[in-house]
Design a protein around this motif. Structure first.
Motif, mmCIF file in Angstrom:
data_model
loop_
_atom_site.group_PDB
_atom_site.id
_atom_site.type_symbol
_atom_site.label_atom_id
_atom_site.label_comp_id
_atom_site.label_asym_id
_atom_site.label_seq_id
_atom_site.Cartn_x
_atom_site.Cartn_y
_atom_site.Cartn_z
ATOM 1 N N ASN A 162 4.276 -16.411 -1.163
ATOM 2 C CA ASN A 162 4.108 -15.902 -2.531
ATOM 3 C C ASN A 162 2.643 -15.571 -2.805
ATOM 4 O O ASN A 162 2.330 -14.586 -3.472
ATOM 5 N N GLY A 163 1.765 -16.390 -2.264
ATOM 6 C CA GLY A 163 0.329 -16.153 -2.445
ATOM 7 C C GLY A 163 -0.097 -14.821 -1.827
ATOM 8 O O GLY A 163 -0.952 -14.107 -2.359
ATOM 9 N N ILE A 164 0.507 -14.491 -0.705
ATOM 10 C CA ILE A 164 0.162 -13.227 -0.026
ATOM 11 C C ILE A 164 0.574 -12.030 -0.883
ATOM 12 O O ILE A 164 -0.202 -11.089 -1.076
ATOM 13 N N ALA A 165 1.796 -12.091 -1.432
ATOM 14 C CA ALA A 165 2.229 -10.981 -2.305
ATOM 15 C C ALA A 165 1.280 -10.876 -3.501
ATOM 16 O O ALA A 165 0.928 -9.773 -3.932
ATOM 17 N N ALA A 166 0.838 -12.023 -4.010
ATOM 18 C CA ALA A 166 -0.060 -12.013 -5.175
ATOM 19 C C ALA A 166 -1.406 -11.377 -4.805
ATOM 20 O O ALA A 166 -1.987 -10.624 -5.579
ATOM 21 N N ARG A 167 -1.865 -11.649 -3.573
ATOM 22 C CA ARG A 167 -3.162 -11.125 -3.142
ATOM 23 C C ARG A 167 -3.164 -9.602 -3.026
ATOM 24 O O ARG A 167 -4.141 -8.946 -3.317
ATOM 25 N N TYR A 168 -2.048 -9.035 -2.549
ATOM 26 C CA TYR A 168 -2.040 -7.583 -2.293
ATOM 27 C C TYR A 168 -1.286 -6.799 -3.359
ATOM 28 O O TYR A 168 -1.072 -5.607 -3.212
ATOM 29 N N ARG A 169 -0.889 -7.475 -4.429
ATOM 30 C CA ARG A 169 -0.018 -6.796 -5.395
ATOM 31 C C ARG A 169 -0.748 -5.636 -6.065
ATOM 32 O O ARG A 169 -1.950 -5.671 -6.292
ATOM 33 N N ARG A 170 0.051 -4.605 -6.378
ATOM 34 C CA ARG A 170 -0.482 -3.450 -7.095
ATOM 35 C C ARG A 170 0.256 -3.308 -8.422
ATOM 36 O O ARG A 170 -0.056 -2.439 -9.207
ATOM 37 N N ALA A 171 1.281 -4.155 -8.576
ATOM 38 C CA ALA A 171 2.032 -4.118 -9.834
ATOM 39 C C ALA A 171 2.415 -5.540 -10.166
ATOM 40 O O ALA A 171 2.479 -6.390 -9.294
ATOM 41 N N TYR A 223 0.843 -1.193 0.000
ATOM 42 C CA TYR A 223 0.000 0.000 0.000
ATOM 43 C C TYR A 223 0.887 1.255 0.000
ATOM 44 O O TYR A 223 0.692 2.184 -0.773
ATOM 45 N N GLY A 224 1.900 1.243 0.889
ATOM 46 C CA GLY A 224 2.771 2.419 1.050
ATOM 47 C C GLY A 224 3.590 2.712 -0.198
ATOM 48 O O GLY A 224 3.757 3.868 -0.582
ATOM 49 N N ILE A 225 4.082 1.679 -0.836
ATOM 50 C CA ILE A 225 4.968 1.919 -1.983
ATOM 51 C C ILE A 225 4.169 2.206 -3.261
ATOM 52 O O ILE A 225 4.690 2.809 -4.206
ATOM 53 N N GLY A 226 2.906 1.788 -3.257
ATOM 54 C CA GLY A 226 2.024 2.116 -4.386
ATOM 55 C C GLY A 226 2.563 1.574 -5.703
ATOM 56 O O GLY A 226 3.053 0.449 -5.770
ATOM 57 N N ASP A 227 2.521 2.418 -6.729
ATOM 58 C CA ASP A 227 2.907 1.925 -8.059
ATOM 59 C C ASP A 227 4.411 2.010 -8.323
ATOM 60 O O ASP A 227 4.858 1.797 -9.452
ATOM 61 N N ARG A 228 5.191 2.315 -7.288
ATOM 62 C CA ARG A 228 6.642 2.423 -7.513
ATOM 63 C C ARG A 228 7.331 1.061 -7.580
ATOM 64 O O ARG A 228 8.484 0.961 -7.979
ATOM 65 N N ILE A 229 6.683 0.018 -7.156
ATOM 66 C CA ILE A 229 7.301 -1.313 -7.178
ATOM 67 C C ILE A 229 7.074 -1.946 -8.550
ATOM 68 O O ILE A 229 6.057 -1.693 -9.196
ATOM 69 N N THR A 230 8.045 -2.751 -9.011
ATOM 70 C CA THR A 230 7.864 -3.406 -10.315
ATOM 71 C C THR A 230 7.271 -4.807 -10.103
ATOM 72 O O THR A 230 7.387 -5.374 -9.012
ATOM 73 N N PRO A 231 6.652 -5.382 -11.146
ATOM 74 C CA PRO A 231 6.079 -6.721 -11.005
ATOM 75 C C PRO A 231 7.114 -7.760 -10.564
ATOM 76 O O PRO A 231 6.848 -8.610 -9.718
ATOM 77 N N LYS A 232 8.312 -7.651 -11.104
ATOM 78 C CA LYS A 232 9.351 -8.635 -10.746
ATOM 79 C C LYS A 232 9.738 -8.515 -9.264
ATOM 80 O O LYS A 232 9.948 -9.511 -8.581
ATOM 81 N N GLU A 233 9.820 -7.277 -8.780
ATOM 82 C CA GLU A 233 10.133 -7.097 -7.354
ATOM 83 C C GLU A 233 9.022 -7.712 -6.509
ATOM 84 O O GLU A 233 9.292 -8.377 -5.494
ATOM 85 N N THR A 234 7.786 -7.487 -6.913
ATOM 86 C CA THR A 234 6.659 -8.047 -6.154
ATOM 87 C C THR A 234 6.774 -9.577 -6.121
ATOM 88 O O THR A 234 6.600 -10.202 -5.074
#
Ligand code: ADP
Ligand code: GN1
Ligand code: MG
Length: 365
Positions: A356-365, A286-297
């Protein structure tokens, strides 16, 4: 030089009342000083910096000076209070950001941020989620900061391949004759050698970006407002330099998702709390918003394992080298610390899919 003499060099306001050692850091010697300003109490933080860990203190203080100035500007723009939401250096009487004493020590001072709590363990998922948000905001806020203005305070700080080489060198040298007694821990590290180049190779081929990162995001490096329980200020800016977002995410998870202290001796108490992991991931994304890349997520979960593994390996290396880096309180302190980290690594390996499932659930990128 003792802190009582060093304090005289800084432009503190008021009359000195008392002071003494403060906090739980492993690196610097920290003191809290109380001053009386017209009948009210004002505190400052005074630190003797660790010159063995930081070979170039003027460079380090240059980094902290420009980063805190940049953050203060940003905080002002969004209507916040820079004196509470970032560190503020107190200068010496001659206007310098640190004092080099004749005995070769380096001192610096900060405004004490009052009415805050520092946690050594995540007490609630809500507070930890907010810590995640604050670290996410912190990294996003440094997105526009030109990394080339920053010196590399500790070269290869989170280069896990380099940490591995140093670990093998310490085993080979076996300076203190301790290697035979830690054969299991050495085997644990060697069995995971292939973890070491996973992030460095992505940085090298550009598949994840090099950013300005904090590099030491453990829970006791964030101040939480005592009333609102909101994470308000990221502190311990010594290691701000170019790095990967995975270092910051992973190191915070390493420390904050453990059910026990970093130096708990009873390993049955040390477990990985996946509920806290979910809370932190949610807040961070939530905090980093759209600044994170899909690969980092995609790599957040692995990054958490890697940082925990790396930290355990660093503690074990220091144990083999005779406890020359981290402050220790007893003979096997570093060994005990390395064991908690390795226990956490094993726990995380067991739930990697879920993570990994958790990152997928909350991912924004
Ligand atoms: P170390 O590098 O040794 O970890 P830190 O800079 O993290 O040193 O400081 C150690 C502790 O001192 C922190 O965990 C925190 O409790 C306290 N501290 C540091 N700076 C401040 C500040 N400006 N206001 C209030 N507490 C602080
Ligand atoms: C040190 O400074 P402190 O205590 O916040 C260390 C970190 C480790 C951490 C382990 C400059 O952090 O890298 O992860 O101990 N800082 C440095 O608790 O080496
Ligand atoms: Mg600290």
């Amino acid at each position: 030089m003792e802190f009582e003499q060093a304090k005289e060099k800084f432009a503190f306001t008021g009359e000195y009342v008392e002071g003494g050692p403060y906090g739980d850091g492993h690196i610097n010697d920290t003191f809290a000083l109380v001053y009386n300003v017209g009948g009210s109490r004002r505190r400052y933080i005074l630190q003797r910096m660790n010159k063995h860990v930081f070979p170039d203190i003027p460079m380090l203080m240059h980094n902290i000076g420009i980063v805190t100035e940049y953050l203060a500007e940003q905080i002002k723009k969004r209507g916040g209070d820079p004196l509470r939401e970032t560190l503020t250096l107190v200068r010496t009487h001659d206007g310098k950001s640190f004092y080099a004493s004749p005995d070769g020590e380096f001192w610096r001072a900060f405004v004490f941020i009052e009415n805050t709590i520092v946690y050594q363990l995540a007490e609630s998922a809500d507070v930890f989620e907010d810590t995640g948000r604050a670290f996410g905001v912190f990294i996003a806020g440094l997105d526009g900061f030109d990394a080339s203005r920053l010196g590399e305070v500790i070269p290869k700080f989170h280069n896990t391949e380099d940490r591995y080489r140093k670990f093998e060198a310490a085993v080979a040298a076996d300076k203190k004759g301790r290697a035979a007694s830690v054969a299991d821990e050495i085997a644990f590290v060697r069995a995971r050698k292939d973890y070491c180049d996973k992030v460095t190779s992505c940085l090298a081929d550009g598949s994840i970006p090099l950013r300005v990162t904090h590099n030491d995001t453990k829970l006791n490096n964030i101040l939480v407002d005592a009333d609102t329980k909101k994470a308000i200020c990221v502190i311990d800016l010594d290691t701000i330099m170019p790095g990967s977002l995975l270092y910051d995410f992973g190191d915070a998870v390493r420390f904050g998702c453990s059910t026990a202290m970093e130096d708990e001796q009873d390993l049955s108490k040390v477990n990985f709390d996946i509920g806290l992991y979910e809370a932190f991931t949610k807040g961070f994304l939530y905090g980093i918003g759209d600044r994170i890349t899909p690969k980092e997520t995609d790599m957040l979960a692995f990054g958490s394992i890697l940082m925990t593994f790396e930290c355990g390996m660093r503690f074990l290396t220091d144990y083999l080298e005779g406890d020359v880096y981290f402050k220790t309180k007893y003979d096997t302190h570093n060994l005990v610390r390395s064991r908690t980290q390795f226990k956490l690594v094993s726990c995380m390996e067991n739930v990697l899919d879920e993570m990994n499932g958790i990152a997928a659930r909350y991912r924004r990128a």
